[in-house]
Design a protein around this motif. Structure first.
Motif, short mmCIF file in Angstrom:
data_model
loop_
_atom_site.label_atom_id
_atom_site.label_comp_id
_atom_site.label_asym_id
_atom_site.label_seq_id
_atom_site.Cartn_x
_atom_site.Cartn_y
_atom_site.Cartn_z
N LEU A 99 103.61 72.74 -16.93
CA LEU A 99 102.83 73.12 -15.75
C LEU A 99 101.39 73.44 -16.15
O LEU A 99 100.44 73.03 -15.46
CB LEU A 99 103.48 74.35 -15.10
N ALA A 100 101.23 74.17 -17.26
CA ALA A 100 99.90 74.52 -17.75
C ALA A 100 99.10 73.27 -18.11
O ALA A 100 97.91 73.16 -17.81
CB ALA A 100 100.01 75.44 -18.96
N GLU A 101 99.79 72.29 -18.74
CA GLU A 101 99.14 71.02 -19.12
C GLU A 101 98.74 70.23 -17.88
O GLU A 101 97.67 69.63 -17.83
CB GLU A 101 100.08 70.19 -20.01
N GLN A 102 99.62 70.24 -16.86
CA GLN A 102 99.31 69.53 -15.60
C GLN A 102 98.09 70.16 -14.91
O GLN A 102 97.23 69.45 -14.40
CB GLN A 102 100.52 69.58 -14.66
N LYS A 103 98.03 71.50 -14.92
CA LYS A 103 96.89 72.21 -14.32
C LYS A 103 95.60 71.86 -15.07
O LYS A 103 94.56 71.63 -14.46
CB LYS A 103 97.12 73.72 -14.37
N LYS A 104 95.71 71.84 -16.40
CA LYS A 104 94.55 71.54 -17.26
C LYS A 104 94.04 70.12 -16.98
O LYS A 104 92.85 69.88 -16.84
CB LYS A 104 94.98 71.68 -18.72
#
Length: 218
Positions: A166-171
Motif C-alpha cells: 500500500l505504501a509503495e502504491q501511494k508512493k
C-alpha cells in the motif's frame, strides 16, 4: 500439562476443517488457543462438545454456506448427551475471538464480548450427515499454543506485506501525480513562450510595415 487430544473432521464438501475437544478440559485449551478465523458452535442451553469451524481467511459468519452450517450444527448436536436424544435443538455460534473467559468460570464455560454477535439456528437429528463427517475423523495431539503463535505470526507478516504494498502504491501514485504536474507546468511554459514569440513576430511585422510606409511617403 497433558497434551490436548483434538478430533479433526472434514466438512462434507471437503474444503473445511471442523474440530472439537474430547472433554471439558480439552475445551479449555481450544478456547485459549483458537485462530482468528475460527467459529465456535455449542448446543444452546444444554451441555455439549465445543465444535469449531476453521473458516477461510477474510470470511465472515454470513459467508458460511448453509450446508457447512448444517455440518457443524449436526456434529455439535450429536455430541451432546441430552441434545443427541432430542429430535431438534437450537445451536448457537460465534467467532472464536468473541468468546470471553473470566477466572470465576468453570471448565468449558464461556461468555461473550459482544452478545449481539452470537447467532442461533435450529437443527434436527441428521444421522447420515453426522456419519459422513465422522468418516473423516482424525485423533491428533497438536501443540495448540505453537500452532496459534505460528498463525498469528503469519497474519502479522501478511499485514506487513500489505502495508508495504500500500505504501509503495501511494508512493507511485504521488510520483505519477508529480510527473503530470510537471508536464502540465512544462506545457504552460511552452504555450506562454509560443504566445510571446507570436506577439514578437506580429510586432516585427507592424514595425516593418510602418518603415516601408514611411519610405514610400518620403
Amino acid at each position: 500439562h497433558q497434551p490436548t487430544m483434538v478430533f479433526y473432521f472434514k466438512s462434507r464438501c471437503g474444503e473445511y476443517t471442523l474440530y472439537m475437544g474430547k472433554d471439558k478440559y480439552e475445551n479449555e485449551d481450544l478456547i485459549k488457543y483458537g485462530w482468528p478465523e475460527d467459529v465456535w458452535f455449542h448446543v444452546d442451553d444444554l451441555s455439549s462438545a465445543h465444535v469449531y469451524l476453521r473458516m477461510k481467511p477474510n470470511m465472515t459468519l454470513n459467508d458460511i454456506p448453509d450446508d457447512l452450517l448444517l455440518d457443524c450444527a449436526s456434529l455439535v448436536k450429536a455430541n451432546s448427551i441430552q441434545g443427541c436424544k432430542k429430535s431438534s435443538v437450537y445451536v448457537i455460534y460465534t467467532r472464536w475471538k468473541n468468546l470471553k473467559k473470566t477466572n470465576d468460570m468453570v471448565e468449558g464455560q464461556v461468555s461473550y464480548h459482544r452478545p449481539d454477535n452470537v447467532k442461533r439456528i435450529s437443527v434436527e437429528k441428521n444421522g447420515p450427515i453426522v456419519r459422513a463427517i465422522e468418516k473423516s475423523r482424525q485423533e491428533l495431539y497438536p501443540d495448540l499454543s505453537e500452532e496459534q503463535a505460528a498463525r498469528l505470526r503469519q497474519i502479522q507478516q501478511q499485514k506487513k506485506a500489505e502495508y508495504k504494498k500500500l505504501a509503495e502504491q501511494k508512493k507511485e501514485a504521488k510520483r505519477q501525480a508529480q510527473q503530470e504536474k510537471e508536464a502540465r507546468s512544462y506545457d504552460r511554459i511552452m504555450h506562454e513562450d509560443q504566445m510571446t514569440s507570436t506577439k514578437d513576430r506580429a510586432a516585427t511585422v507592424d514595425a516593418t510595415a510602418a518603415e516601408e510606409y514611411e519610405d514610400d511617403f518620403f
